[in-house]
Design an enzyme around this catalytic site. Structure first.
Site, PDB file in Angstrom:
ATOM      1  N   LYS A  37      22.753  37.883  53.115  1.00  0.00           N
ATOM      2  CA  LYS A  37      22.719  39.290  52.700  1.00  0.00           C
ATOM      3  C   LYS A  37      23.205  39.402  51.260  1.00  0.00           C
ATOM      4  CE  LYS A  37      27.263  39.912  54.909  1.00  0.00           C
ATOM      5  NZ  LYS A  37      27.923  40.253  56.193  1.00  0.00           N
ATOM      6  N   TYR A 259      41.743  47.248  24.094  1.00  0.00           N
ATOM      7  CA  TYR A 259      41.788  48.680  24.426  1.00  0.00           C
ATOM      8  C   TYR A 259      43.152  49.100  24.940  1.00  0.00           C
ATOM      9  CZ  TYR A 259      36.717  49.418  24.302  1.00  0.00           C
ATOM     10  OH  TYR A 259      35.410  49.544  23.915  1.00  0.00           O
TER      11      TYR A 259
HETATM   12  C1  LIG Z   1      28.607  39.187  56.745  1.00  0.00           C
HETATM   13  C2  LIG Z   1      28.570  38.813  58.175  1.00  0.00           C
HETATM   14  C3  LIG Z   1      28.708  37.465  58.567  1.00  0.00           C
HETATM   15  C4  LIG Z   1      29.085  36.355  57.598  1.00  0.00           C
HETATM   16  O1  LIG Z   1      30.480  36.466  57.326  1.00  0.00           O
HETATM   17  P1  LIG Z   1      31.275  35.365  56.490  1.00  0.00           P
HETATM   18  O2  LIG Z   1      32.692  35.757  56.659  1.00  0.00           O
HETATM   19  O3  LIG Z   1      30.811  35.484  55.083  1.00  0.00           O
HETATM   20  O4  LIG Z   1      30.971  34.049  57.071  1.00  0.00           O
HETATM   21  C5  LIG Z   1      28.513  37.150  59.899  1.00  0.00           C
HETATM   22  N1  LIG Z   1      28.261  38.116  60.819  1.00  0.00           N
HETATM   23  C6  LIG Z   1      28.160  39.424  60.477  1.00  0.00           C
HETATM   24  C7  LIG Z   1      27.873  40.435  61.537  1.00  0.00           C
HETATM   25  C8  LIG Z   1      28.331  39.818  59.151  1.00  0.00           C
HETATM   26  O5  LIG Z   1      28.255  41.109  58.820  1.00  0.00           O
END
Ligand SMILES: *Cc1c(COP(=O)(O)O)cnc(C)c1O
Length: 364
Positions: A37, A259
């Site tokens: 994702k 800044y």
């Molecule tokens: C993002 C996500 C993962 C992966 O999580 P990590 O901690 O990056 O391994 C797995 N399952 C779900 C439902 C997620 O939303």
């Protein structure tokens, strides 16, 4: 002519593949999927997905439907046998995409279950075991389980849940969630006898007890960051963020830098200005507390982080630093976890907020 150097993220695809193998080896009884994702955690799904397919991965997860559609459209040669799954599941408006692009939804609500009713293809079902985020509650599971006539036709390949505290192996909640998962999957077992279990993301894979599941869903560990509060030595560094030195100046004692004049030197200092800033995802919270590796030294970030630039104190560098030198902002020498902690965040957020201006380079 060479163009102006800019911040650069180097992604080591061999290290990514090695991490995939490491995660597989920790769970020989389960298939290891991959979470891609948010454009593969900012690393570029177009390169990450083929590398993981080459390493043997056959199940990928995105959050949104359009992310999975984009994968099918843009990543060349994803074999049909590769399963693209969508955590957030379908809405009425994108239901057709699941057929058109051969996607697998995760159904999280009874409304989504109804929406998917009558579809011939496989789905996954998420149940909530204590995260209180997405997935059917235990009450909804009971409703579903007692309504076999209405829902028995669903082709559920996996029942999913998600740990709230797997970054802490000692958290009592982990075992409570495993128990609740067993309880809810038992209830659904009569309805969906072929459904396999999946609860572990990266953190779950490193929990110190056996978990009954047939599919894991690691994300961050693939990309080389520890899913735990402690470093995990078995994981290789995948990402290196670098920034070029654009100018060097001498700053006299009493003069301020940047800044808001938030930094004033007490002594004469040599200051290097680097080409990276918060527009590139370098957190503004690292103002006056970040570190970079330059000339073999850990140099402090001084002054405020600008949109395009940061300033670092190179007074103590042994090697002379010249314009064009490259600083490591995180990578093999400076773990991303250390930078994330200094910025008051986690490696995940550092990865996914790296900006478009950061050049991505892939090495093997
Ligand atoms: C993002 C996500 C993962 C992966 O999580 P990590 O901690 O990056 O391994 C797995 N399952 C779900 C439902 C997620 O939303």
């Amino acid at each position: 002519m060479k163009t102006t150097p800019r911040p650069r993220l180097t992604v080591n695809l061999s290290a990514l593949q090695a991490n995939y193998q490491t995660l597989c080896a920790r769970r020989p009884g389960a298939e290891t999927g991959a979470v891609v994702k948010a454009n593969a955690y900012g690393f570029g799904a177009e390169r990450v997905v083929p590398a993981l397919i080459e390493a043997g991965c056959r199940t990928f997860f995105t959050a949104y439907t359009f992310e999975a559609v984009r994968l099918r459209q843009s990543v060349e040669a994803i074999p049909d046998a590769v399963n693209l799954c969508v955590f957030n599941g379908p809405s009425a408006g994108d239901l057709a995409d699941y057929d058109d692009y051969n996607l697998t939804p995760v159904l999280n609500t009874l409304a989504q279950v109804s929406l998917w009713q009558g579809q011939k293809s496989t789905c996954m079902l998420q149940v909530d075991t204590g995260m209180n985020r997405l997935g059917l509650t235990s009450k909804e599971v009971a409703t579903l389980a007692t309504n076999a006539d209405a829902h028995g036709g669903l082709k559920v390949s996996h029942i999913l849940s998600h740990f709230a505290c797997s970054s802490d192996p000692g958290a009592a909640k982990n075992k409570r969630q495993v128990e609740e998962f067993k309880n809810l999957t038992n209830k659904l077992g009569k309805l969906f006898p072929k459904a396999e279990k999946s609860i572990s993301a990266s953190g779950g894979i490193f929990l110190p007890f056996d978990i009954d599941e047939k599919l894991t869903r690691p994300g961050v560990a693939l990309y080389g960051a520890s899913p735990q509060d402690q470093p995990v030595d078995a994981l290789q560094t995948v990402a290196t963020l670098e920034a070029p030195v654009m100018q060097i100046r001498e700053v006299s004692s009493g003069e301020s830098v940047g800044y808001g004049a938030t930094f004033t030197g007490r002594e004469h200092a040599r200051v290097a200005t680097l080409g990276i800033g918060y527009a590139d995802g370098y957190p503004r919270h690292l103002s006056n507390c970040g570190k970079v590796i330059l000339g073999g030294r850990k140099c402090p970030v001084i002054g405020a982080i600008s949109m395009d630039l940061i300033t670092v104190d190179i007074t103590d560098c042994e090697d002379p630093i010249a314009v064009g030198a490259i600083a490591e902002c995180f990578g093999p020498t400076l773990p991303v976890a250390e930078i994330a902690t200094l910025a008051g965040t986690i490696a995940y957020e550092i990865f996914v907020t790296l900006g478009d201006r950061v050049e991505r380079r892939y090495v093997t």
